[in-house]
Scaffold this motif. Structure first.
Motif, PDB file in Angstrom:
ATOM      1  N   GLY A 154       4.091  -1.783   5.697  1.00 48.92           N
ATOM      2  CA  GLY A 154       4.226  -3.128   5.167  1.00 48.92           C
ATOM      3  C   GLY A 154       5.656  -3.581   5.034  1.00 48.92           C
ATOM      4  N   ASN A 155       5.821  -4.876   4.861  1.00 46.62           N
ATOM      5  CA  ASN A 155       7.141  -5.463   4.677  1.00 46.62           C
ATOM      6  C   ASN A 155       7.780  -4.969   3.387  1.00 46.62           C
ATOM      7  OD1 ASN A 155       8.779  -7.909   3.390  1.00 46.62           O
ATOM      8  ND2 ASN A 155       8.983  -8.008   5.621  1.00 46.62           N
ATOM      9  N   PRO A 156       9.026  -4.528   3.424  1.00 47.09           N
ATOM     10  CA  PRO A 156       9.661  -3.974   2.214  1.00 47.09           C
ATOM     11  C   PRO A 156       9.681  -4.946   1.040  1.00 47.09           C
ATOM     12  CG  PRO A 156      10.944  -3.430   4.162  1.00 47.09           C
ATOM     13  CD  PRO A 156       9.887  -4.388   4.614  1.00 47.09           C
ATOM     14  N   ALA A 157       9.883  -6.244   1.308  1.00 51.19           N
ATOM     15  CA  ALA A 157       9.925  -7.211   0.209  1.00 51.19           C
ATOM     16  C   ALA A 157       8.578  -7.293  -0.501  1.00 51.19           C
ATOM     17  CB  ALA A 157      10.324  -8.586   0.742  1.00 51.19           C
ATOM     18  N   LEU A 158       7.487  -7.262   0.255  1.00 49.41           N
ATOM     19  CA  LEU A 158       6.169  -7.320  -0.359  1.00 49.41           C
ATOM     20  C   LEU A 158       5.831  -6.020  -1.062  1.00 49.41           C
ATOM     21  CD1 LEU A 158       3.530  -8.678  -0.991  1.00 49.41           C
ATOM     22  CD2 LEU A 158       2.716  -8.124   1.309  1.00 49.41           C
ATOM     23  N   ARG A 159       6.215  -4.896  -0.497  1.00 52.62           N
ATOM     24  CA  ARG A 159       5.962  -3.604  -1.176  1.00 52.62           C
ATOM     25  C   ARG A 159       6.703  -3.561  -2.518  1.00 52.62           C
ATOM     26  NH1 ARG A 159       7.193   1.216   2.782  1.00 52.62           N
ATOM     27  NH2 ARG A 159       5.822   2.388   1.365  1.00 52.62           N
ATOM     28  N   ALA A 160       7.916  -4.070  -2.544  1.00 54.53           N
ATOM     29  CA  ALA A 160       8.668  -4.098  -3.806  1.00 54.53           C
ATOM     30  C   ALA A 160       8.017  -5.040  -4.811  1.00 54.53           C
ATOM     31  CB  ALA A 160      10.118  -4.508  -3.534  1.00 54.53           C
ATOM     32  N   ALA A 161       7.551  -6.198  -4.339  1.00 54.86           N
ATOM     33  CA  ALA A 161       6.896  -7.159  -5.230  1.00 54.86           C
ATOM     34  C   ALA A 161       5.607  -6.583  -5.801  1.00 54.86           C
ATOM     35  CB  ALA A 161       6.612  -8.459  -4.480  1.00 54.86           C
ATOM     36  N   LEU A 162       4.850  -5.850  -4.995  1.00 55.99           N
ATOM     37  CA  LEU A 162       3.607  -5.242  -5.479  1.00 55.99           C
ATOM     38  C   LEU A 162       3.889  -4.106  -6.455  1.00 55.99           C
ATOM     39  CD1 LEU A 162       1.600  -5.286  -2.148  1.00 55.99           C
ATOM     40  CD2 LEU A 162       0.942  -6.448  -4.270  1.00 55.99           C
ATOM     41  N   ALA A 163       4.955  -3.357  -6.208  1.00 57.45           N
ATOM     42  CA  ALA A 163       5.334  -2.313  -7.163  1.00 57.45           C
ATOM     43  C   ALA A 163       5.670  -2.929  -8.514  1.00 57.45           C
ATOM     44  CB  ALA A 163       6.520  -1.511  -6.616  1.00 57.45           C
ATOM     45  N   ASP A 164       6.408  -4.034  -8.520  1.00 54.35           N
ATOM     46  CA  ASP A 164       6.721  -4.726  -9.775  1.00 54.35           C
ATOM     47  C   ASP A 164       5.447  -5.246 -10.445  1.00 54.35           C
ATOM     48  OD1 ASP A 164       9.391  -4.260  -9.312  1.00 54.35           O
ATOM     49  OD2 ASP A 164       9.805  -6.267  -8.527  1.00 54.35           O
ATOM     50  N   LEU A 341       0.686  -1.525  14.468  1.00 53.69           N
ATOM     51  CA  LEU A 341       2.079  -1.226  14.137  1.00 53.69           C
ATOM     52  C   LEU A 341       2.572  -1.953  12.895  1.00 53.69           C
ATOM     53  CD1 LEU A 341       3.634  -1.199  17.714  1.00 53.69           C
ATOM     54  CD2 LEU A 341       2.984   0.746  16.278  1.00 53.69           C
ATOM     55  N   GLY A 342       1.793  -2.894  12.403  1.00 56.75           N
ATOM     56  CA  GLY A 342       2.209  -3.604  11.200  1.00 56.75           C
ATOM     57  C   GLY A 342       1.548  -4.962  11.100  1.00 56.75           C
ATOM     58  N   GLY A 343       1.565  -5.513   9.911  1.00 58.09           N
ATOM     59  CA  GLY A 343       0.938  -6.801   9.678  1.00 58.09           C
ATOM     60  C   GLY A 343       1.847  -7.964  10.053  1.00 58.09           C
ATOM     61  N   GLU A 344       1.258  -9.147  10.013  1.00 56.03           N
ATOM     62  CA  GLU A 344       1.991 -10.372  10.351  1.00 56.03           C
ATOM     63  C   GLU A 344       3.050 -10.644   9.278  1.00 56.03           C
ATOM     64  OE1 GLU A 344       2.958 -14.401   9.932  1.00 56.03           O
ATOM     65  OE2 GLU A 344       1.247 -13.680   8.780  1.00 56.03           O
ATOM     66  N   VAL A 345       4.298 -10.854   9.696  1.00 59.17           N
ATOM     67  CA  VAL A 345       5.432 -10.894   8.769  1.00 59.17           C
ATOM     68  C   VAL A 345       5.391 -12.123   7.875  1.00 59.17           C
ATOM     69  CG1 VAL A 345       7.946 -10.943   8.573  1.00 59.17           C
ATOM     70  CG2 VAL A 345       6.856  -9.573  10.349  1.00 59.17           C
ATOM     71  N   LEU A 346       5.138 -13.297   8.432  1.00 56.12           N
ATOM     72  CA  LEU A 346       5.203 -14.528   7.650  1.00 56.12           C
ATOM     73  C   LEU A 346       4.206 -14.485   6.494  1.00 56.12           C
ATOM     74  CD1 LEU A 346       6.721 -17.229   7.643  1.00 56.12           C
ATOM     75  CD2 LEU A 346       4.796 -18.217   8.900  1.00 56.12           C
ATOM     76  N   GLY A 347       2.998 -14.018   6.747  1.00 50.26           N
ATOM     77  CA  GLY A 347       2.006 -13.933   5.687  1.00 50.26           C
ATOM     78  C   GLY A 347       2.417 -12.971   4.590  1.00 50.26           C
ATOM     79  N   GLN A 348       3.068 -11.870   4.960  1.00 52.77           N
ATOM     80  CA  GLN A 348       3.517 -10.910   3.945  1.00 52.77           C
ATOM     81  C   GLN A 348       4.620 -11.504   3.068  1.00 52.77           C
ATOM     82  OE1 GLN A 348       3.726  -6.614   5.133  1.00 52.77           O
ATOM     83  NE2 GLN A 348       3.464  -7.443   7.196  1.00 52.77           N
ATOM     84  N   LEU A 349       5.547 -12.226   3.691  1.00 53.34           N
ATOM     85  CA  LEU A 349       6.607 -12.863   2.907  1.00 53.34           C
ATOM     86  C   LEU A 349       6.027 -13.954   2.001  1.00 53.34           C
ATOM     87  CD1 LEU A 349       9.434 -13.152   5.594  1.00 53.34           C
ATOM     88  CD2 LEU A 349       9.270 -11.511   3.702  1.00 53.34           C
ATOM     89  N   ALA A 350       5.022 -14.678   2.504  1.00 51.97           N
ATOM     90  CA  ALA A 350       4.367 -15.681   1.665  1.00 51.97           C
ATOM     91  C   ALA A 350       3.650 -15.019   0.496  1.00 51.97           C
ATOM     92  CB  ALA A 350       3.382 -16.501   2.504  1.00 51.97           C
ATOM     93  N   ALA A 351       3.023 -13.862   0.740  1.00 50.49           N
ATOM     94  CA  ALA A 351       2.345 -13.139  -0.330  1.00 50.49           C
ATOM     95  C   ALA A 351       3.330 -12.712  -1.409  1.00 50.49           C
ATOM     96  CB  ALA A 351       1.622 -11.926   0.241  1.00 50.49           C
ATOM     97  N   ALA A 352       4.519 -12.266  -0.995  1.00 48.36           N
ATOM     98  CA  ALA A 352       5.538 -11.891  -1.985  1.00 48.36           C
ATOM     99  C   ALA A 352       5.934 -13.084  -2.838  1.00 48.36           C
ATOM    100  CB  ALA A 352       6.756 -11.304  -1.274  1.00 48.36           C
ATOM    101  N   ALA A 353       6.052 -14.257  -2.208  1.00 54.06           N
ATOM    102  CA  ALA A 353       6.374 -15.470  -2.968  1.00 54.06           C
ATOM    103  C   ALA A 353       5.239 -15.845  -3.909  1.00 54.06           C
ATOM    104  CB  ALA A 353       6.674 -16.614  -1.997  1.00 54.06           C
ATOM    105  N   LEU A 354       4.004 -15.681  -3.478  1.00 57.41           N
ATOM    106  CA  LEU A 354       2.857 -16.012  -4.323  1.00 57.41           C
ATOM    107  C   LEU A 354       2.768 -15.081  -5.530  1.00 57.41           C
ATOM    108  CD1 LEU A 354       0.229 -16.771  -1.555  1.00 57.41           C
ATOM    109  CD2 LEU A 354       0.919 -18.351  -3.362  1.00 57.41           C
ATOM    110  N   LEU A 355       3.138 -13.828  -5.371  1.00 59.49           N
ATOM    111  CA  LEU A 355       3.096 -12.900  -6.506  1.00 59.49           C
ATOM    112  C   LEU A 355       4.040 -13.343  -7.616  1.00 59.49           C
ATOM    113  CD1 LEU A 355       2.855  -9.455  -4.677  1.00 59.49           C
ATOM    114  CD2 LEU A 355       1.135 -10.481  -6.168  1.00 59.49           C
TER     115      LEU A 355
END
Length: 476
Positions: A154-164, A341-355
């Motif tokens: 997963g995208n590092p920004a989203l993994r960090a947001a989910l950890a928080d 190999l990995g998920g769609e990047v834009l959706g993951q970054l949007a998910a981090a913003a939604l969190l």
């Protein structure tokens, strides 16, 4: 079935016995694929137990057990005197335009019946404004970068947001303990592939989420319903939905949640805590994850938490995740890399913003769901007073019991009145709950009223009898 057709079936079965696990599970698994892919069409007769057993050089009990398992799942119908047949599908559009049979699990998505309200798919249709704003933020963040998204964990920004996110809920978590997936269904599939071998026992609640049951069955597992106490039997995997359970919206008491975590730790049983609807509690409070109920507020490493934004935000936002011990996340990432190999990047970054706007999004969604839930319950009490149900405590669905007849037959009558409903057998590992159905309350109030009116008209014309049909429409 004549000799020629028997030869054809044996050819289609191929090397069905070459896998690991009991022979009846391997045979059922191969037949299941042939049925779901439409290779064995509805109403196709299957060979008698003894005939197929003799041809496959196995005991008759192997064939009987395989047929019985498929009957529990609703994929075949067995009647004394008329043998075993692939379950009939009296639903429209069971074939694609090129004549290839459509997978019955997907038919209501691939070929939506005209003019039919789909109560089979419980996913929000109305994304909030915050989601569009999150995508705009994500697009701006992505501009000028060269992130190709080749990150199986997963995208590092989203993994960090989910950890928080989990730390804020009382469960200490690092990004290494997070894996992002393409929705919760992929999470369940990956976990099953890694943790379950053919013939292993998987313990679940009943009723429970049918997508999980399908994942376990396709792994040739033995799926058994049970209670937390049955973790003492040391199944290979346990699957529970403690918060806003699909299909009935129940919420497990904290004392039972603590007991569930303790038993998983004591007997070293991997336990999936499905939290896909956990943020949809009508009380406005989200219980801590089951993994947080360890001694002294420590984490329980045997508990694997699965989450998603598809029920909270929008069904089309295919972002889910797994929260687990870092070594397990590493193994899952290696497994995913083989296929994806990995998920769609834009959706993951949007998910981090939604969190970051979780409270705002949750409050709005829960407010809407609670109002629609109350409206549906009031309509059912007025128009269908003989039907019984308990109001949900969260989630998106209620669990309804008919006073007579089976929902498999009623579902066909309802379809002719413009409503598609999922029969209760889909939610039971052993094919029980034949008199139940799940109804979602995601539609606006006027559409819910129309659905209840149509259900009432169908009920008025239903005599409690009718030919049973396959229940495997898409149910999420």
């Amino acid at each position: 079935m004549n000799g020629a057709n028997l030869d054809d079936l044996v050819d289609l079965l191929g090397r069905w016995a070459s896998g690991r696990g009991p022979l009846y599970l391997l045979l059922a698994s191969r037949l299941r694929v042939l049925i779901d892919d439409g290779v064995l069409p509805p109403d196709e007769p299957l060979p008698p137990d003894r005939v197929l057993a003799r041809r496959l050089a196995v005991g008759r009990g192997t064939v009987v057990a395989a047929y019985d398992l498929l009957q529990q799942e609703g994929r075949v119908v067995r009647r004394q005197g008329s043998g075993t047949r692939v379950a009939a599908l009296d639903l429209p559009a069971t074939r694609t335009a090129d004549g290839v049979p459509a997978n019955p699990l997907m038919q209501h998505i691939l070929h939506p019946p005209d003019g039919v309200q789909l109560l089979t798919c419980a996913a929000p249709h109305d994304p909030p404004a915050a989601m569009f704003e999150a995508y705009e933020e994500a697009a701006a963040r992505l501009k000028g970068t060269w992130d190709l998204g080749y990150q199986p964990a997963g995208n590092p920004a989203l993994r960090a947001a989910l950890a928080d996110y989990y730390c804020a809920r009382g469960l200490r978590t690092t990004p290494d303990e997070i894996m992002v997936t393409t929705g919760a269904q992929q999470a369940l599939t990956l976990l099953t592939a890694l943790l379950v071998a053919p013939g292993d026992t998987v313990l679940t609640e009943s009723p429970t989420y049918p997508g999980a049951l399908e994942a376990f069955r396709h792994a040739s597992a033995v799926v058994k319903p049970g209670t937390p106490e049955q973790l003492r039997e040391r199944p290979a995997l346990a699957y529970f939905v403690p918060t806003a359970r699909n299909p009935d919206g129940a919420v497990m008491p904290n004392s039972e949640r603590r007991r569930l975590a303790a038993l998983a730790a004591q007997y070293d049983v991997p336990l999936i805590d499905d939290e896909v609807c956990a943020e949809l509690c009508f009380s406005g409070e989200t219980p801590p994850p089951t993994a947080a109920y360890g001694p002294g507020n420590g984490q329980v490493e045997q508990v694997v938490t699965v989450g998603s934004l598809s029920k909270l935000v929008w069904g089309g936002l295919r972002v889910g995740w797994i929260r687990a011990a870092a070594p397990l996340v590493s193994r899952l990432s290696r497994l995913r890399a083989v296929h994806d190999l990995g998920g769609e990047v834009l959706g993951q970054l949007a998910a981090a913003a939604l969190l970051r706007r979780l409270d705002e999004v949750r409050e709005a969604r829960v407010r809407t769901l609670r109002a629609r839930h109350d409206h549906l319950c009031a309509e059912l009490r007025e128009r269908l007073p003989s039907w019984s149900f308990e109001p949900a405590r969260g989630g998106q669905t209620i669990w309804v019991r008919l006073p007579r007849g089976e929902v498999d037959a009623f579902a066909q009558v309802a379809l002719r009145h413009g409503v598609a409903v999922p029969p209760g057998r889909s939610f039971d590992p052993l094919g029980g709950h034949a008199g139940h159905m799940r109804l979602h309350f995601l539609f606006p109030e006027d559409e819910l009223s129309r659905a209840v009116n149509n259900l009432a008209a169908a009920w008025a014309s239903f005599d409690g009898a009718g030919r049973a049909v396959s229940r495997h429409a898409l149910i999420v």
